[in-house]
Design an enzyme around this catalytic site. Structure first.
Site, PDB file in Angstrom:
ATOM      1  CD  GLN A 184     -49.368  17.222 -14.788  1.00  0.00           C
ATOM      2  OE1 GLN A 184     -50.154  17.004 -13.882  1.00  0.00           O
ATOM      3  NE2 GLN A 184     -48.474  18.209 -14.739  1.00  0.00           N
ATOM      4  CG  HIS A 185     -44.367  15.060 -14.964  1.00  0.00           C
ATOM      5  ND1 HIS A 185     -44.097  16.392 -14.737  1.00  0.00           N
ATOM      6  CD2 HIS A 185     -45.221  14.670 -13.976  1.00  0.00           C
ATOM      7  CE1 HIS A 185     -44.756  16.793 -13.669  1.00  0.00           C
ATOM      8  NE2 HIS A 185     -45.454  15.787 -13.183  1.00  0.00           N
ATOM      9  CG  ASP A 197     -52.881  13.280 -15.895  1.00  0.00           C
ATOM     10  OD1 ASP A 197     -52.219  14.241 -15.434  1.00  0.00           O
ATOM     11  OD2 ASP A 197     -52.532  12.091 -15.741  1.00  0.00           O
TER      12      ASP A 197
END
Length: 485
Positions: free
Chosen positions: A89-90, A247
């Site tokens: 992520q991110h 994820d």
């Protein structure tokens, strides 16, 4: 002599991909029963940014790792009828007008954007306004804060950027040619509002980013497209491609989580999460109010320092990671990358209570305790008051296979623990998403049919209140030092 024919699976084959921080894992799964018929994995590199600061990766390495991981699955991959990609992520992936990376991706554990994060939160109404609007108070390394850091420190890279993607979006787009994402991963950007389930145009204007630079957010059950013919991967052109997800959302799918079932994931980062039917909005910033990959929510809290940090302590001590010893009074906070929970982005590791009698094994055990204490503190916030404390913790991630991790979680939580047999829940969740698309089913129901959460159960042990109290006292006393680095 001709090669022996491959066995015939019960149902169509699907592929689930986990593009994580340090490696890519591929599972080829029989959609009928969840049997893993092939597995492949390949590493990629995390590097510091300019001046030795931050955490970055070249997105093109993710693609090459995907290629190598697929190759290691053998001829099965060409039989797959659908594929889905889950990713870390991110991460901030910046692409030019030709679709090539402008610079390395800024990763989820890069906290250089802490000053920009503080400024953004203040300029747009404060923590409560962010929580109510976006669902989360953005942490340093949310995509919006990394973008602000880039605007301030590398304006030439921003000028060259035509599109912004998350890691799983980048891979899906290369596979299909379509710029799409899902609500789960989008909810970790800081510019997708959970209140409206859409990009927040005021936030985008504030950070100088056009909505057209972002991927379309598809709904649960929609396809990203099909595998195009010029991808260079050992996949059949025309195979269905699901939208993929982050994820943590994929892990929730792979486990077939029912609402309220707590999960503790031990990886490079540590995470705790549970599926909820209620939209989260935690103004303290401890709990991120993510969407899940379907139509519910995934309140989640995470720590930056988990298995990698404790392994580093073991290496410094010259010990095997399992060489822990009981006893001692030392407290070791392994905040080697700063920390997210508690919110201490400028902190470093801290050791308190060292004695002549302290052994290396006791110090290593203290590192495990420091990491697990942070995760259990976060878990209490994710589950909320009144949540049952006797429900088993599902322990996943690489650390779940380690005895020292498992036993430290049992001792500090006092709860029963289940370690699923399937060691790749993220890739399995992506495979369930692909199977759900192919078969027209709910992917969580698919994963439950596959038995994704089946595992070995460990009974609860008495909670070690003394160690928890000692760590809490050190955190309180050392707060000024940890807060200012």
């Amino acid at each position: 002599m001709p090669a022996a024919p491959l066995p015939v699976p019960e149902g169509p084959l699907v592929i689930g991909v986990d593009s994580s921080t340090q490696s890519t894992t591929v599972l080829v799964v029989d959609a009928a029963n969840g049997a893993v018929v092939a597995r492949g994995s390949a590493p990629h590199t995390v590097r510091p940014g300019a001046g030795g600061q931050g955490k970055e990766s070249d997105p093109r390495e993710w693609w090459q790792a995907l290629l190598h991981a697929l190759d290691r699955c053998g001829p099965w991959v060409r039989r797959a009828a659908a594929v889905s990609i889950a990713g870390q992520q991110h991460g901030l992936v910046t692409l030019d007008f030709a679709g090539h990376p402008v610079r390395p991706a800024v990763l989820w554990n890069d906290v250089r954007s802490a000053p920009q994060r503080d400024r953004l939160v203040e300029e747009l109404g404060g923590p409560r306004a962010w929580a109510e609007r976006v669902g989360s108070v953005p942490a340093p390394a949310f995509t919006v804060t990394s973008w602000e850091w880039l605007r301030e420190h590398e304006p030439e890279a921003v000028r060259a950027t035509a599109a912004v993607r998350l890691p799983h979006d980048y891979l899906t787009e290369r596979l299909t040619g379509q710029a799409v994402t899902d609500r789960g991963d989008a909810s970790g950007t800081g510019w997708w509002a959970s209140a409206t389930e859409a990009y927040d145009e005021e936030i985008l204007r504030h950070v100088g980013l056009a909505p057209e630079a972002l991927p379309r957010v598809l709904r649960h059950g929609e396809a990203a497209g099909t595998v195009r013919g010029d991808h260079g991967l050992p996949l059949s052109a025309g195979a269905l491609v699901a939208i993929g997800t982050g994820d943590n959302m994929a892990a929730a799918l792979g486990l077939g989580l029912a609402p309220g079932q707590p999960v503790l994931s031990l990886g490079t980062s540590g995470t705790v999460f549970a599926v909820s039917q209620v939209r989260p909005a935690d103004a303290t910033g401890v709990v991120a109010g993510f969407a899940d990959a379907r139509d519910a929510w995934l309140p989640l809290a995470w720590t930056l320092n988990c298995t990698l940090a404790v392994d580093r302590i073991a290496a410094l001590l010259g010990l095997d990671r399992e060489a822990v010893e009981p006893g001692g009074s030392a407290v070791l906070l392994p905040y080697l990358d700063g920390e997210r929970t508690p919110q201490l982005p400028f902190a470093a590791g801290l050791l308190q209570g060292l004695r002549h009698s302290t052994t290396g094994g006791q110090l290593l055990q203290a590192a495990y305790e420091g990491a697990v204490f942070s995760l259990l503190t976060a878990l209490a916030r994710v589950c909320g008051p009144g949540a049952p404390v006797d429900a088993p913790l599902l322990l996943i991630g690489g650390g779940a296979r380690g005895t020292a991790w498992r036993e430290t979680v049992r001792r500090l939580s006092g709860r029963p623990v289940r370690v699923p047999y399937q060691h790749d829940p993220v890739a399995l969740g992506a495979a369930a998403q692909a199977a759900g698309l192919l078969l027209g089913e709910d992917p969580a129901a698919v994963a439950r049919r596959w038995g994704g959460a089946s595992g070995t159960d460990f009974a609860p042990v008495a909670r070690d209140e003394e160690v928890s109290a000692r760590i809490a006292a050190v955190l309180t006393a050392a707060d000024p030092l940890l807060r200012h680095g």
